[in-house]
Design an enzyme around this catalytic site. Structure first.
Site, PDB file in Angstrom:
ATOM      1  N   LYS A 184     -63.496  62.861  43.062  1.00 43.11           N
ATOM      2  CA  LYS A 184     -63.788  63.436  44.389  1.00 43.11           C
ATOM      3  C   LYS A 184     -62.826  64.575  44.700  1.00 43.11           C
ATOM      4  O   LYS A 184     -61.692  64.623  44.175  1.00 43.11           O
ATOM      5  CB  LYS A 184     -63.710  62.383  45.488  1.00 43.11           C
TER       6      LYS A 184
ATOM      7  N   SER B  73     -59.640  55.116  41.465  1.00 43.85           N
ATOM      8  CA  SER B  73     -60.709  54.573  42.314  1.00 43.85           C
ATOM      9  C   SER B  73     -62.063  54.688  41.620  1.00 43.85           C
ATOM     10  O   SER B  73     -62.918  53.808  41.770  1.00 43.85           O
ATOM     11  CB  SER B  73     -60.762  55.329  43.641  1.00 43.85           C
TER      12      SER B  73
ATOM     13  N   ASP C 299     -60.320  54.964  48.499  1.00 44.99           N
ATOM     14  CA  ASP C 299     -61.299  55.908  47.955  1.00 44.99           C
ATOM     15  C   ASP C 299     -62.409  55.235  47.140  1.00 44.99           C
ATOM     16  O   ASP C 299     -63.351  55.899  46.716  1.00 44.99           O
ATOM     17  CB  ASP C 299     -60.598  56.925  47.029  1.00 44.99           C
TER      18      ASP C 299
ATOM     19  N   GLY D 227     -53.635  62.343  40.516  1.00 44.72           N
ATOM     20  CA  GLY D 227     -53.852  63.765  40.781  1.00 44.72           C
ATOM     21  C   GLY D 227     -54.530  64.078  42.104  1.00 44.72           C
ATOM     22  O   GLY D 227     -54.818  65.236  42.394  1.00 44.72           O
ATOM     23  N   GLY D 228     -54.838  63.058  42.908  1.00 45.75           N
ATOM     24  CA  GLY D 228     -55.515  63.329  44.186  1.00 45.75           C
ATOM     25  C   GLY D 228     -57.014  63.492  44.033  1.00 45.75           C
ATOM     26  O   GLY D 228     -57.685  64.040  44.904  1.00 45.75           O
ATOM     27  N   MET D 229     -57.559  63.001  42.916  1.00 45.17           N
ATOM     28  CA  MET D 229     -59.004  63.134  42.693  1.00 45.17           C
ATOM     29  C   MET D 229     -59.693  61.786  42.507  1.00 45.17           C
ATOM     30  O   MET D 229     -60.822  61.714  42.019  1.00 45.17           O
ATOM     31  CB  MET D 229     -59.257  64.015  41.470  1.00 45.17           C
ATOM     32  N   ALA D 230     -59.026  60.728  42.884  1.00 46.80           N
ATOM     33  CA  ALA D 230     -59.606  59.369  42.877  1.00 46.80           C
ATOM     34  C   ALA D 230     -59.932  58.858  41.474  1.00 46.80           C
ATOM     35  O   ALA D 230     -60.882  58.101  41.302  1.00 46.80           O
ATOM     36  CB  ALA D 230     -60.845  59.308  43.769  1.00 46.80           C
ATOM     37  N   GLY D 231     -59.127  59.224  40.490  1.00 45.34           N
ATOM     38  CA  GLY D 231     -59.379  58.755  39.120  1.00 45.34           C
ATOM     39  C   GLY D 231     -59.352  57.233  39.011  1.00 45.34           C
ATOM     40  O   GLY D 231     -60.271  56.623  38.465  1.00 45.34           O
TER      41      GLY D 231
ATOM     42  N   VAL E 101     -54.769  61.894  36.168  1.00 45.19           N
ATOM     43  CA  VAL E 101     -54.180  60.661  36.696  1.00 45.19           C
ATOM     44  C   VAL E 101     -53.155  60.985  37.796  1.00 45.19           C
ATOM     45  O   VAL E 101     -52.390  61.943  37.665  1.00 45.19           O
ATOM     46  CB  VAL E 101     -53.497  59.874  35.539  1.00 45.19           C
TER      47      VAL E 101
HETATM   48  O1  C5P Z   1     -55.841  52.716  49.822  1.00 47.80           O
HETATM   49  P1  C5P Z   1     -54.911  53.104  48.731  1.00 47.80           P
HETATM   50  O2  C5P Z   1     -54.483  51.922  47.906  1.00 47.80           O
HETATM   51  O3  C5P Z   1     -55.416  54.216  47.889  1.00 47.80           O
HETATM   52  O4  C5P Z   1     -53.621  53.643  49.445  1.00 47.80           O
HETATM   53  C1  C5P Z   1     -52.398  53.821  48.790  1.00 47.80           C
HETATM   54  C2  C5P Z   1     -51.330  54.111  49.801  1.00 47.80           C
HETATM   55  O5  C5P Z   1     -51.557  55.394  50.405  1.00 47.80           O
HETATM   56  C3  C5P Z   1     -51.268  53.141  50.982  1.00 47.80           C
HETATM   57  O6  C5P Z   1     -50.487  52.032  50.697  1.00 47.80           O
HETATM   58  C4  C5P Z   1     -50.647  54.000  52.080  1.00 47.80           C
HETATM   59  O7  C5P Z   1     -49.263  54.105  51.894  1.00 47.80           O
HETATM   60  C5  C5P Z   1     -51.226  55.392  51.785  1.00 47.80           C
HETATM   61  N1  C5P Z   1     -52.432  55.675  52.585  1.00 47.80           N
HETATM   62  C6  C5P Z   1     -52.280  55.988  53.910  1.00 47.80           C
HETATM   63  N2  C5P Z   1     -53.390  56.259  54.669  1.00 47.80           N
HETATM   64  C7  C5P Z   1     -54.620  56.246  54.133  1.00 47.80           C
HETATM   65  C8  C5P Z   1     -54.794  55.944  52.773  1.00 47.80           C
HETATM   66  C9  C5P Z   1     -53.667  55.658  52.027  1.00 47.80           C
HETATM   67  O8  C5P Z   1     -51.154  56.025  54.439  1.00 47.80           O
HETATM   68  N3  C5P Z   1     -55.671  56.550  54.898  1.00 47.80           N
END
Ligand code: C5P
Length: 307
Positions: free
Chosen positions: A12, A115, A153, A109-113, A107
């Site tokens: 994404k 996920s 994600d 990288g901010g692209m939801a790999g 990895v």
């Molecule tokens: O949901 P995910 O496991 O990808 O989130 C990883 C970390 O990113 C969370 O533990 C939180 O610190 C941060 N996060 C956040 N706000 C979001 C999504 C993620 O602060 N909306």
């Protein structure tokens, strides 16, 4: 014959990523326009020998080797967690599985790999448990509820296409796709950025955010108009942690990108180009300098079984 299931799920980009103030649950409320790219992870799941547990093999040759090596293959891998959680939700024991992950998405990288791996695994497990244990298949909505427990994600990677993500990003409202083709160049960094670290840097910057009407934005009529509307509230936070990124964004725009922007929490930079030919040309030039620059088209479908 042994059961083998193949599934894939897309990367994404956040065309818009609006981030509010940290909540008491440790997450930030977001308002995001998610867009799936045809850069996808491919997962193959095979029934393992009885009593062997879950084994994971990760490979891929389009992203740096360091990225592949950074992916754990033990119980901390999101795919492993997905298998355990999915079986638990169905009231079944975790099956013995051999899982092969072909990675194409940078990895950390901010692209939801990660996920995307989890989303592909949810779809694969849904089929596997149905075939092997006769369980009823869950709907995409039910898979998304489980996916949200694995990562914010994951639900979007199940839906794909174009969608608004609210809550912590896990509440998905699918939209009709864009009316035009989009061509992207994705510049991967050799080092990843941890999502919580970027969100913590965002908190330090104390940014005021307004949530806007993203459904309206999906009606843009050209790549140029879309590019002018792209924003990412995490971009300054990513720049503060990796200052070279802001220079790279400028360089990509000098090379002809309509708009270049950090993708999600970064550090991958997503650059939007007017044409596939132009994206390919810049990709070739960057690759020859040793930069990992992948091309992709927008609007890919969500996680699915592959034949
Ligand atoms: O949901 P995910 O496991 O990808 O989130 C990883 C970390 O990113 C969370 O533990 C939180 O610190 C941060 N996060 C956040 N706000 C979001 C999504 C993620 O602060 N909306």
């Amino acid at each position: 014959m042994s059961t083998i299931i193949r599934a894939s799920a897309p990367a994404k980009v956040n065309l818009v990523f609006e981030v509010g103030q940290l909540g008491s649950d440790g997450y930030h409320p977001v308002n995001s326009l998610f867009f799936a790219l045809d850069l996808s992870e491919e997962l193959t799941l095979a029934k393992g020998e009885a009593g062997t547990g879950i084994s994971i093999y990760v490979h891929g040759d389009s992203i740096p080797e360091a990225h592949i090596n950074a992916v754990p293959t033990d119980h901390s891998n999101l795919v492993h967690k997905t298998a355990v959680l999915f079986a638990q939700k169905l009231g079944k024991a975790t099956p013995d599985l051999q899982i092969d992950i072909h990675k194409r998405i940078p990895v950390a990288g901010g692209m939801a790999g990660g996920s995307a791996d989890a989303a592909a695994m949810l779809v694969a497990m849904n089929e596997f448990m149905h075939q092997e244990h006769g369980t009823e298949k869950l709907s995409i909505e039910e898979l998304a509820v489980i996916g949200a427990e694995l990562g914010s994600d994951v639900p979007f990677c199940l839906y794909g296409g174009l969608a608004i993500g609210t809550g912590r990003g896990e509440m998905i409202t699918p939209l009709e796709g864009l009316s035009f083709e989009t061509n992207w160049l994705l510049c991967a960094s050799s080092k990843g950025l941890s999502t919580p670290t970027v969100f913590a840097a965002f908190d330090e910057l104390d940014t005021e955010t307004q949530f806007t009407d993203l459904a309206e934005l999906s009606k843009t009529s050209s790549p140029t108009e879309l590019g002018s509307r792209m924003t990412n509230d995490l971009e300054q936070a990513a720049f503060s942690l990796m200052p070279s990124l802001s220079q790279q964004v400028r360089e990509l725009e000098e090379l002809g990108a309509i708009r270049a922007m950090v993708s999600g929490s970064g550090p991958t930079i997503a650059a939007l180009f007017e044409s596939e030919a132009k994206a390919n040309e810049v990709s070739k030039a960057l690759n020859s300098q040793g930069v990992v620059a992948l091309t992709a088209k927008g609007g890919a479908q969500g996680a699915r079984l592959d034949g």
